[in-house]
Design a protein around this motif. Structure first.
Motif, PDB file in Angstrom:
ATOM      1  N   GLU A  35       0.845  -1.814   0.117  1.00  0.00           N
ATOM      2  CA  GLU A  35       0.288  -0.095  -0.075  1.00  0.00           C
ATOM      3  C   GLU A  35       0.771   1.038   0.548  1.00  0.00           C
ATOM      4  OE1 GLU A  35      -2.124   1.937   0.372  1.00  0.00           O
ATOM      5  OE2 GLU A  35      -4.072   1.240  -0.406  1.00  0.00           O
ATOM      6  N   GLU A  42      -2.303  -4.402   2.147  1.00  0.00           N
ATOM      7  CA  GLU A  42      -3.843  -3.913   1.420  1.00  0.00           C
ATOM      8  C   GLU A  42      -4.257  -5.664   1.313  1.00  0.00           C
ATOM      9  OE1 GLU A  42      -6.247  -1.752  -1.725  1.00  0.00           O
ATOM     10  OE2 GLU A  42      -3.953  -2.094  -1.806  1.00  0.00           O
ATOM     11  N   SER A  44      -6.663  -7.235  -1.446  1.00  0.00           N
ATOM     12  CA  SER A  44      -7.862  -7.356  -2.415  1.00  0.00           C
ATOM     13  C   SER A  44      -8.526  -8.600  -2.633  1.00  0.00           C
ATOM     14  CB  SER A  44      -7.204  -6.517  -3.945  1.00  0.00           C
ATOM     15  OG  SER A  44      -6.486  -5.587  -3.061  1.00  0.00           O
ATOM     16  N   GLN A 113      -6.420   4.125   6.489  1.00  0.00           N
ATOM     17  CA  GLN A 113      -6.981   2.616   6.243  1.00  0.00           C
ATOM     18  C   GLN A 113      -8.711   2.589   5.837  1.00  0.00           C
ATOM     19  OE1 GLN A 113      -3.050   3.502   7.449  1.00  0.00           O
ATOM     20  NE2 GLN A 113      -5.158   2.809   9.098  1.00  0.00           N
TER      21      GLN A 113
END
Length: 354
Positions: A35, A42, A44, A113
């Motif tokens: 990130e 992160e 995903s 975040q």
């Protein structure tokens, strides 16, 4: 999520190490990425169609990260901001370097975040129509899921300080009411190159059309303390998008004035569930409990269709009783930083049952 030092709860720049370890482990966390900061990781997720699958992958990711971080004597936290003071270095890459340079004195505060939820739509035209319908519902969504009361070693007094930090960017808060997809694309193109909008992917509205996927991306949420809250926010987002696409959301008088929507978001970021909110349907001030119930009423048909009603209603009932993430962080901090540390640690990845 952010990696923290026990005791101080300051960010620690070990994300590269953690990611490298997980990439060579047996854990199924192939969607883990770097990130903006070297203290951030992160996740995903793959495309998920149901609550059980979402719950499984979120918990597996959290368990894997918690183990890798614990082996370094640190902890991982899922919060819109971190409590402790201290800076984190910018991640590698020209894009991050350009972004940091453009932010100037804002850059040190960019330790935030979020939870971004993608929901599929049939077309960009449908996506724009969904965005128009959802604009008044962003503030109550934020109030329910606010989880960033602390920053720089203090309680900010806000339920979502991440939202306030985000308002400093070139694009922020509630997106405009676009006429159609062509209008959206034309206006977004005009923003690229202005300030911190380096490209279409650096549009920072609370909601946007995704550029790589056929989805509406809801970016209103702070990172959530627990896996339950993460999955619940995603399910609620999906129900809202599906309700908007079907034309099932009630007429929202609050959508008439952009400044009213923006003020409603600021108010939700300040107070969370602890005060009044703007009722999207009437545009009047109402108790937070009433507005959240109004939102649930609006999406119950979609929740029934997906089989998620009981799960979402149980989570909302718990948040009303125990407080959202911001309220629970604030209550823990009132007992002292060690109590806040325990909350962050146990919320991120609870110990396995004996």
């Amino acid at each position: 999520m952010i990696l923290l030092e026990p005791g101080s709860l300051a960010p620690v720049d070990v994300a590269d190490e953690v990611i490298a370890e997980l990439e060579h482990s047996d854990a199924d966390v192939h969607w883990i990425t770097h990130e903006y900061l070297r203290a951030q990781v992160e996740f995903s997720s793959p495309v998920l169609a149901d609550a059980d699958a979402a719950d499984r992958v979120v918990r597996e990711f959290r368990r894997a990260v918690a183990g890798a971080v614990a082996r370094r004597g640190l902890l991982a936290a899922s919060s819109g901001t971190a409590y402790g003071a201290g800076r984190s270095a910018t991640g590698a890459g020209e894009r991050y370097a350009r972004f940091a340079q453009e932010l100037g004195a804002i850059h040190p505060d960019h330790r935030i975040q979020g939870l971004h939820v993608h929901v599929a739509v049939w077309s960009r035209e449908e996506g724009v129509a969904v965005m128009r319908a959802l604009r008044p519902w962003l503030a109550p969504l934020l109030a329910l899921t606010a989880n960033s009361p602390c920053f720089g070693g203090i309680d900010t007094g806000f339920a979502s300080w991440r939202t306030i930090v985000g308002r400093r960017f070139t694009t922020a808060s509630v997106p405009p009411a676009f006429a159609d997809a062509a209008d959206y694309d034309r206006r977004v193109r005009a923003l690229v190159g202005l300030g911190a909008t380096l490209d279409r992917s650096s549009i920072f509205w609370m909601m946007r059309l995704a550029e790589r996927y056929p989805t509406v991306e809801l970016r209103v949420f702070d990172a959530q303390l627990t896996a339950d809250e993460t999955v619940g926010a995603a399910l609620l987002a999906r129900a809202l998008v599906e309700s908007a696409a079907a034309g099932d959301l009630p007429h929202a008088a609050a959508a008439a004035h952009a400044e009213h929507l923006d003020a409603a978001v600021w108010h939700a970021a300040r107070h969370g569930l602890d005060d009044v909110l703007v009722d999207p349907v009437t545009a009047s001030i109402a108790p937070a409990r009433h507005v959240i119930e109004r939102m649930l009423d609006a999406v119950r048909p979609a929740l029934d269709a997906s089989g998620d009603r009981d799960r979402v209603e149980a989570l909302v009932a718990r948040l009303r009783a125990e407080g959202n993430g911001a309220a629970r962080q604030r209550a823990a901090l009132a007992e002292g930083v060690p109590a806040l540390e325990r909350l962050l640690r146990t919320s991120f990845a609870p110990p396995a049952a004996a």
